[in-house]
Write a protein that holds these residues in place. Structure first.
Motif, PDB file in Angstrom:
ATOM      1  N   ASN A  21       0.833  -1.206   0.000  1.00  0.00           N
ATOM      2  CA  ASN A  21       0.000   0.000   0.000  1.00  0.00           C
ATOM      3  C   ASN A  21       0.863   1.248   0.000  1.00  0.00           C
ATOM      4  OD1 ASN A  21      -0.351  -1.334   2.800  1.00  0.00           O
ATOM      5  ND2 ASN A  21      -1.156   0.659   3.312  1.00  0.00           N
ATOM      6  N   ASP A  22       0.743   2.126   0.960  1.00  0.00           N
ATOM      7  CA  ASP A  22       1.278   3.491   0.844  1.00  0.00           C
ATOM      8  C   ASP A  22       2.772   3.581   0.508  1.00  0.00           C
ATOM      9  OD1 ASP A  22      -1.097   3.454   2.257  1.00  0.00           O
ATOM     10  OD2 ASP A  22      -0.378   4.692   3.911  1.00  0.00           O
ATOM     11  N   PRO A  23       3.132   4.598  -0.297  1.00  0.00           N
ATOM     12  CA  PRO A  23       4.539   4.979  -0.406  1.00  0.00           C
ATOM     13  C   PRO A  23       5.006   5.575   0.920  1.00  0.00           C
ATOM     14  CG  PRO A  23       3.144   6.594  -1.545  1.00  0.00           C
ATOM     15  CD  PRO A  23       2.245   5.464  -1.104  1.00  0.00           C
ATOM     16  N   TYR A  37       7.786   1.260   1.229  1.00  0.00           N
ATOM     17  CA  TYR A  37       6.342   1.096   1.027  1.00  0.00           C
ATOM     18  C   TYR A  37       5.753   0.139   2.057  1.00  0.00           C
ATOM     19  CZ  TYR A  37       8.253  -2.966  -1.452  1.00  0.00           C
ATOM     20  OH  TYR A  37       8.958  -4.091  -1.771  1.00  0.00           O
ATOM     21  N   GLN A  38       4.496   0.326   2.319  1.00  0.00           N
ATOM     22  CA  GLN A  38       3.740  -0.544   3.204  1.00  0.00           C
ATOM     23  C   GLN A  38       3.603  -1.896   2.519  1.00  0.00           C
ATOM     24  OE1 GLN A  38       1.774   0.665   6.470  1.00  0.00           O
ATOM     25  NE2 GLN A  38       3.889   1.312   6.170  1.00  0.00           N
ATOM     26  N   TYR A  39       3.967  -2.945   3.238  1.00  0.00           N
ATOM     27  CA  TYR A  39       4.075  -4.251   2.584  1.00  0.00           C
ATOM     28  C   TYR A  39       3.668  -5.358   3.535  1.00  0.00           C
ATOM     29  CZ  TYR A  39       6.376  -8.070   0.017  1.00  0.00           C
ATOM     30  OH  TYR A  39       6.643  -9.216  -0.681  1.00  0.00           O
ATOM     31  N   ILE A  45      -3.134  -9.551   0.679  1.00  0.00           N
ATOM     32  CA  ILE A  45      -4.136  -8.653   1.270  1.00  0.00           C
ATOM     33  C   ILE A  45      -3.482  -7.832   2.383  1.00  0.00           C
ATOM     34  CG2 ILE A  45      -6.129 -10.096   0.717  1.00  0.00           C
ATOM     35  CD1 ILE A  45      -5.991 -11.111   3.653  1.00  0.00           C
ATOM     36  N   TRP A  46      -4.093  -6.712   2.721  1.00  0.00           N
ATOM     37  CA  TRP A  46      -3.610  -5.930   3.848  1.00  0.00           C
ATOM     38  C   TRP A  46      -3.815  -6.776   5.097  1.00  0.00           C
ATOM     39  CZ3 TRP A  46      -5.093  -3.681   8.490  1.00  0.00           C
ATOM     40  CH2 TRP A  46      -4.228  -2.676   8.973  1.00  0.00           C
ATOM     41  N   GLY A  47      -2.871  -6.758   6.024  1.00  0.00           N
ATOM     42  CA  GLY A  47      -3.011  -7.649   7.171  1.00  0.00           C
ATOM     43  C   GLY A  47      -2.419  -7.080   8.432  1.00  0.00           C
ATOM     44  N   PHE A 145      -4.376   8.678  14.855  1.00  0.00           N
ATOM     45  CA  PHE A 145      -3.195   9.501  15.082  1.00  0.00           C
ATOM     46  C   PHE A 145      -2.031   8.893  14.317  1.00  0.00           C
ATOM     47  CE2 PHE A 145       0.341  10.702  18.140  1.00  0.00           C
ATOM     48  CZ  PHE A 145       0.286  12.059  17.863  1.00  0.00           C
ATOM     49  N   ARG A 146      -1.947   9.247  13.021  1.00  0.00           N
ATOM     50  CA  ARG A 146      -0.926   8.524  12.247  1.00  0.00           C
ATOM     51  C   ARG A 146      -0.393   9.291  11.041  1.00  0.00           C
ATOM     52  NH1 ARG A 146      -5.814   5.878  11.725  1.00  0.00           N
ATOM     53  NH2 ARG A 146      -6.718   5.739   9.633  1.00  0.00           N
ATOM     54  N   ASP A 147       0.728   8.776  10.526  1.00  0.00           N
ATOM     55  CA  ASP A 147       1.335   9.176   9.254  1.00  0.00           C
ATOM     56  C   ASP A 147       2.003  10.556   9.314  1.00  0.00           C
ATOM     57  OD1 ASP A 147      -0.002   6.818   8.549  1.00  0.00           O
ATOM     58  OD2 ASP A 147      -1.674   7.889   7.640  1.00  0.00           O
ATOM     59  N   PRO A 148       3.081  10.698  10.088  1.00  0.00           N
ATOM     60  CA  PRO A 148       3.771  11.991  10.177  1.00  0.00           C
ATOM     61  C   PRO A 148       4.351  12.426   8.824  1.00  0.00           C
ATOM     62  CG  PRO A 148       5.067  10.245  11.223  1.00  0.00           C
ATOM     63  CD  PRO A 148       3.725   9.660  10.910  1.00  0.00           C
ATOM     64  N   TRP A 200      -8.079  12.080   8.598  1.00  0.00           N
ATOM     65  CA  TRP A 200      -7.100  12.481   7.581  1.00  0.00           C
ATOM     66  C   TRP A 200      -5.875  11.586   7.703  1.00  0.00           C
ATOM     67  CZ3 TRP A 200      -6.916  18.613   7.508  1.00  0.00           C
ATOM     68  CH2 TRP A 200      -8.118  19.077   6.955  1.00  0.00           C
ATOM     69  N   GLU A 201      -5.687  10.740   6.693  1.00  0.00           N
ATOM     70  CA  GLU A 201      -4.509   9.893   6.639  1.00  0.00           C
ATOM     71  C   GLU A 201      -3.455  10.560   5.759  1.00  0.00           C
ATOM     72  OE1 GLU A 201      -6.111   5.390   7.091  1.00  0.00           O
ATOM     73  OE2 GLU A 201      -6.235   6.149   5.053  1.00  0.00           O
ATOM     74  N   CYS A 202      -2.215  10.168   5.994  1.00  0.00           N
ATOM     75  CA  CYS A 202      -1.116  10.523   5.083  1.00  0.00           C
ATOM     76  C   CYS A 202      -1.108  11.988   4.661  1.00  0.00           C
ATOM     77  CB  CYS A 202      -1.161   9.646   3.826  1.00  0.00           C
ATOM     78  SG  CYS A 202      -1.090   7.898   4.184  1.00  0.00           S
TER      79      CYS A 202
HETATM   80  C1  FRU Z   1      -3.324   4.560   4.516  1.00  0.00           C
HETATM   81  C2  FRU Z   1      -3.006   3.853   5.816  1.00  0.00           C
HETATM   82  C3  FRU Z   1      -2.250   4.755   6.762  1.00  0.00           C
HETATM   83  C4  FRU Z   1      -1.534   3.772   7.653  1.00  0.00           C
HETATM   84  C5  FRU Z   1      -1.192   2.670   6.684  1.00  0.00           C
HETATM   85  C6  FRU Z   1      -1.262   1.285   7.275  1.00  0.00           C
HETATM   86  O1  FRU Z   1      -3.543   3.669   3.484  1.00  0.00           O
HETATM   87  O2  FRU Z   1      -4.179   3.365   6.412  1.00  0.00           O
HETATM   88  O3  FRU Z   1      -3.069   5.663   7.457  1.00  0.00           O
HETATM   89  O4  FRU Z   1      -0.400   4.317   8.254  1.00  0.00           O
HETATM   90  O5  FRU Z   1      -2.114   2.760   5.612  1.00  0.00           O
HETATM   91  O6  FRU Z   1      -0.840   0.324   6.343  1.00  0.00           O
END
Ligand code: FRU
Length: 540
Positions: A21-23, A37-39, A45-47, A145-148, A200-202
């Motif tokens: 997922n996210d860069p 990247y989120q892996y 699937i996301w897990g 509370f995430r994604d600085p 608000w993410e990211c």
């Molecule tokens: C966005 C997100 C972020 C989080 C990450 C978890 O897609 O949900 O907010 O940090 O993915 O994988």
């Protein structure tokens, strides 16, 4: 499964398998572009186990996969090493700030550093012994509370960054200051907030120049600078941005377009594009944007093919000095190095209701640049209308109007049993002014029935004397389309079953009832990028 392996992309970044997922933390360091990247190392699937994948490149196109940069081996990130950003200090030191989901699923902020800053590949990472460095403040949900962001300098010499959150249904940007990245101080209040938008993410926050097309380093400020705030809305899975002013003293961002109380009203991309992040590329003085392009097939299909998601082509972002109201996104120029043979179709005429084949070889890996003009008489004759055209609720490429739709059919088979129209649709308002929409229609994209078939798109500003223009990067299962130099961008995923390999064709189409379209189309076959594992003994 050879049927599904066709969907793998040739020049968009992907891991070899599994879920992405996210860069995260993109940066340029000692001659290499780094991409994290989120892996999920265990499946498509996301897990519960999300770690940081890592790859490096000399040119943002060819990539070497490196070992995982960070795994969930601490109590403060055992339920996930989540999204974060890199800050490069003036002395070259790299600070990685990321969110950990703790063993109690509390979202906390953590620091990591390169174990060996002299290694340009930055293979080993160490987590700060004092982690976590920030806990959710009072009044903020522990799971909100995430994604600085990347940090920027204040004129007092403090480092400042933002973290996305929400209060009730209001999306907000919290702000923190630090002198040393060891102790952190919450700045009271929020940088901006928009009611009704949810979590608000990211968050991304950066300056753009109103005087030049060079990108600006994140700490730049002053005259001729506007600021951009981007948020990823968890509720609708789209990335929204606003251009506005950042008041450093008040720690406030005010959007230019606050007249209709939108606050955060523009989208980077009107298709699939989420959790994006920019970085300042010191090598070329540009700002580069990455976005996560998820699938629009089913989870079952993702598991069957063993992977899910690609990243967008890295895009340069600049302020659109012509409109003054939006950004321009464009594939980084290194993409052009993949161009092979080209074929040019000049002044092709497409009468109302026609489909014109563009005779090229296999049409699965292409860079297409096209310009369109419609005849003046059709403009003049067209009846003005009050109702505006909205891509997503329209009938797509099959709904005929006086001045549209017209454009290209990509990933089409010869019989047109499958095709994806990327098109313009022009309407005339009561005031006589023309309004142009730019859309991508997935309805006929596949005979498979387990895929989403949306019509994406939005308005695109077209200035006086401008032709309509589009650039399309086509890469197997992704269609990334930039209209009017990148004012409006639409990315879609498509899963044809017949229009694949050598059977994929390209057509010009005009389904307007009145307008005659003249098109010039330049088509390049695209080479595949090398995206492969790095072996320490291989020369690089
Ligand atoms: C966005 C997100 C972020 C989080 C990450 C978890 O897609 O949900 O907010 O940090 O993915 O994988």
């Amino acid at each position: 499964n050879s049927m599904l392996s066709w969907q793998r992309t040739a020049f968009h970044f992907q891991p070899e398998k599994n879920w992405m997922n996210d860069p995260n933390g993109p940066m340029y360091y000692k001659g290499w572009y780094h991409f994290f990247y989120q892996y999920n190392p265990y499946g498509a699937i996301w897990g519960n186990v999300i770690v940081w994948g890592h790859a490096v490149s000399k040119d943002l196109i060819h990539w070497l996969h490196l070992p995982l940069a960070m795994v969930n081996d601490q109590w403060y990130d055992s339920r996930g090493v989540w999204t974060g950003s890199a800050t490069i200090l003036p002395d070259g030191q790299v600070i990685m700030l990321y969110t950990g989901s703790t063993n109690q699923s509390v979202q906390v902020q953590n620091l990591a550093y390169p174990a060996d800053p002299s290694d340009p590949l930055l293979i080993e990472w160490v987590k700060h012994p004092g982690n976590p460095v920030i806990f959710p403040p009072p009044g903020i949900g522990v799971r909100d509370f995430r994604d600085p962001t990347t940090a920027w300098l204040t004129s007092e010499g403090k480092w400042r960054f933002s973290i996305g959150s929400k209060v009730n249904k209001t999306g907000i940007t919290l702000v923190y200051d630090t002198m040393d990245f060891k102790t952190f101080e919450r700045v009271e209040g929020v940088m901006n907030a928009v009611p009704g938008t949810g979590m608000w993410e990211c968050v991304d926050f950066y300056p753009v120049s109103t005087k030049s097309d060079n990108g600006l380093d994140t700490s730049e400020n002053g005259a001729d600078v506007r600021h951009v705030v981007k948020v990823s809305l968890d509720e609708d899975r789209h990335d929204y941005y606003a251009i506005g002013s950042y008041d450093e003293k008040k720690v406030k961002f005010v959007a230019d377009d606050s007249k209709n109380d939108v606050g955060i009203g523009l989208r980077y991309d009107y298709g699939i594009f989420y959790a994006s992040k920019t970085f300042y590329d010191q090598r070329t003085q540009r700002r580069v944007l990455w976005g996560w392009i998820f699938e629009s097939d089913s989870e079952v299909a993702d598991i069957a093919k063993g992977w899910a998601s690609v990243q967008s082509i890295p895009r340069t972002v600049v302020f659109d000095r012509k409109t003054g109201s939006n950004l321009l996104q464009w594939p980084v120029e290194e993409v052009d190095k993949l161009r092979l043979r080209s074929k040019e179709f000049k002044d092709m005429r497409a009468e109302p209701g026609s489909v014109v084949p563009l005779d090229i070889e296999a049409a699965t890996q292409l860079d297409i640049v096209a310009e369109f003009e419609i005849n003046k008489e059709a403009f003049e004759k067209a009846a003005p209308s009050n109702s505006s055209y909205v891509c997503s609720t329209s009938g797509g490429a099959r709904q005929r109007g006086a001045l549209g739709p017209f454009g290209l059919l990509v990933l089409a088979d010869a019989d047109l049993s499958e095709y994806t129209p990327v098109y313009f649709y022009v309407t005339k308002g009561r005031d006589g002014n023309l309004k142009t929409s730019f859309c991508s229609d997935q309805i006929q994209s596949s005979v498979a029935n387990d895929v989403h078939k949306h019509i994406y798109g939005s308005f695109v500003p077209v200035l006086k004397d401008e032709k309509l223009s589009v650039r399309i990067l086509l890469d197997h299962s992704i269609v990334e389309s930039f209209a009017q130099g990148g004012r409006t961008v639409v990315t879609s995923r498509v899963y044809p079953t017949r229009a694949i390999y050598g059977a994929a064709r390209l057509f010009l189409f005009n389904n307007a009832t009145d307008a005659t379209v003249t098109a010039s189309v330049n088509v390049w076959q695209m080479n595949s990028a090398f995206i492969r594992p790095y072996h320490p003994d291989q020369s690089i």
